[in-house]
Design an enzyme around this catalytic site. Structure first.
Site, PDB file in Angstrom:
ATOM      1  N   LYS A  80       0.816  -1.211   0.000  1.00 58.26           N
ATOM      2  CA  LYS A  80       0.000   0.000   0.000  1.00 58.26           C
ATOM      3  C   LYS A  80       0.853   1.266   0.000  1.00 58.26           C
ATOM      4  CE  LYS A  80      -0.684   0.231   5.052  1.00 58.26           C
ATOM      5  NZ  LYS A  80      -0.011   1.530   5.251  1.00 58.26           N
ATOM      6  N   ASP A  81       2.129   1.160   0.393  1.00 52.12           N
ATOM      7  CA  ASP A  81       3.016   2.316   0.420  1.00 52.12           C
ATOM      8  C   ASP A  81       3.826   2.464  -0.857  1.00 52.12           C
ATOM      9  OD1 ASP A  81       2.263   2.882   3.068  1.00 52.12           O
ATOM     10  OD2 ASP A  81       3.820   1.574   3.871  1.00 52.12           O
ATOM     11  N   ARG A 128      -7.409   9.051   3.334  1.00 53.05           N
ATOM     12  CA  ARG A 128      -8.553   8.176   3.034  1.00 53.05           C
ATOM     13  C   ARG A 128      -9.302   7.824   4.308  1.00 53.05           C
ATOM     14  NH1 ARG A 128      -9.038   3.175   4.243  1.00 53.05           N
ATOM     15  NH2 ARG A 128      -6.806   2.869   4.485  1.00 53.05           N
ATOM     16  N   ARG A 129      -8.579   7.423   5.352  1.00 50.37           N
ATOM     17  CA  ARG A 129      -9.240   7.068   6.608  1.00 50.37           C
ATOM     18  C   ARG A 129      -9.924   8.278   7.232  1.00 50.37           C
ATOM     19  NH1 ARG A 129      -4.066   3.524   8.494  1.00 50.37           N
ATOM     20  NH2 ARG A 129      -4.714   1.495   7.624  1.00 50.37           N
ATOM     21  N   ARG A 146       1.482  10.156  13.377  1.00 49.98           N
ATOM     22  CA  ARG A 146       2.448   9.260  12.764  1.00 49.98           C
ATOM     23  C   ARG A 146       3.005   8.381  13.876  1.00 49.98           C
ATOM     24  NH1 ARG A 146       5.173  11.298   8.346  1.00 49.98           N
ATOM     25  NH2 ARG A 146       6.176   9.260   8.309  1.00 49.98           N
ATOM     26  N   ARG A 152       0.991   4.213  18.643  1.00 53.97           N
ATOM     27  CA  ARG A 152      -0.372   4.677  18.348  1.00 53.97           C
ATOM     28  C   ARG A 152      -1.378   4.050  19.311  1.00 53.97           C
ATOM     29  NH1 ARG A 152      -0.915   5.245  11.756  1.00 53.97           N
ATOM     30  NH2 ARG A 152       1.284   5.622  11.327  1.00 53.97           N
ATOM     31  N   CYS A 242      -0.302   8.085  -3.650  1.00 50.26           N
ATOM     32  CA  CYS A 242      -0.475   6.911  -2.788  1.00 50.26           C
ATOM     33  C   CYS A 242      -1.284   7.228  -1.535  1.00 50.26           C
ATOM     34  CB  CYS A 242       0.886   6.356  -2.383  1.00 50.26           C
ATOM     35  SG  CYS A 242       1.907   5.835  -3.757  1.00 50.26           S
TER      36      CYS A 242
END
Length: 333
Positions: A80-81, A128-129, A146, A152, A242
């Site tokens: 995805k990155d 997106r999230r 981040r 997190r 991306c």
């Protein structure tokens, strides 16, 4: 005795963990030992938000430079990155079997994201999230964060945040220790994720020793490659970065490829989506892992070529419906 193969990887715990998984598989396929070569990427040192960094391959460029300079023999990326434009001289030799592609919300109390109280602090660095969360609950206070998975989750446990949104695959690869937090799994029908989420990419030079390439290609899973090809083609054809607010998910069943793709406004107030099914081959189920097809499978005019056309057609329809007005364009993906 042959020298160990060198696997270039980011230094994060997740990157090292998933790279070691691939290293063990390559060692078993090749009969050679594999050593990890930690490499620092721009995304590891630049603390700007993902929306500011954009789709410039900040988690991949440093690794690719090391590969091109022969400081390592192959790389492992979180797909995805990875930018959709493949650099000259490099090739994705394998996409191992994909893990869970879903996103997961972690909270202390187990309250669903859509039911969190006004002003609840939700952490995510993904545009997106952010768009998806605000679409389902516009009263949220989104905090751009981040950091690694553990840090997190700790911000929720310690009360700094009320929730964070993370990829299910990363949690699974790290062993799934949530430290008492509760998880809400977000269904892909309503919450399509980043193109390629849950999948890995094994990348090498196109002039690598054929025996090394063959060992890497043994890890390739055609079902995964077909699905992520459709997803990433949507992103590429939209000319989007991306980190753009684009969600896609492709699945295979009984010879069909079902592709969902959604483009969101950054504030979640608008969405344009498409859900279409295309025929791959009668009874197609995809080869098992170890087919050895690797990158060559893209050239055979079969299911992967059809997946590419499906992604292009989905992007065309999204653009006809106004997607270009919602998504930031990015020519460097």
């Amino acid at each position: 005795m042959s020298a160990p193969l060198r696997l270039g990887t980011r230094r994060s715990t997740l990157a090292m963990t998933q790279s070691q998984m691939v290293a063990d598989a390559v060692s078993a396929a090749s009969g050679r030992s594999v050593e990890l070569v930690p490499i620092v990427s721009e995304g590891d040192v630049n603390r700007a938000s993902l929306s500011q960094l954009g789709g410039r391959g900040v988690f991949a460029n440093g690794l690719r430079e090391a590969l091109a300079a022969d400081r390592c023999d192959f790389l492992v990326h979180s797909l995805k990155d990875l930018p959709t434009q493949q650099p000259d001289g490099l090739v994705i030799a394998a996409t191992p079997p994909r893990e869970d592609a879903r996103d997961v919300v972690f909270t202390r109390e187990g309250v669903a994201l859509g039911s969190l109280a006004p002003g609840s602090r939700v952490g995510t660095g993904s545009p997106r999230r952010i768009a998806q969360a605000l679409r389902h609950n516009p009263r949220l206070d989104i905090r751009d964060i981040r950091g690694n998975v553990d840090s997190r989750l700790a911000r929720v446990r310690e009360g700094e945040l009320d929730a964070v949104i993370l990829a299910a695959a990363g949690i699974s690869r790290l062993g799934g220790d949530l430290g008492g937090l509760l998880a809400e799994e977000l269904g892909l029908a309503e919450w399509p994720t980043a193109p390629g989420q849950g999948a890995l990419a094994v990348e090498t030079r196109d002039d690598i020793d054929p025996d090394i390439y063959a060992a890497l290609a043994e890890l390739d899973d055609e079902r995964t490659r077909v699905a992520i090809t459709a997803e990433r083609t949507v992103l590429s054809a939209l000319d989007a970065g991306c980190s753009a607010p684009v969600g896609t998910h492709a699945s295979l069943a009984e010879g069909d490829l079902r592709l969902r793709a959604v483009v969101y406004a950054l504030d979640g107030t608008q969405r344009i989506g498409i859900d279409r099914t295309v025929r791959l081959e009668p009874g197609y189920g995809g080869d098992t892992t170890g087919s050895g097809n690797g990158a060559d499978a893209a050239d055979d005019g079969g299911p992967i070529a059809r997946a590419t056309r499906a992604g292009q057609e989905a992007a065309r329809r999204l653009l006809e419906r106004g997607a270009a007005d919602l998504v930031p364009r990015e020519s460097t993906t």
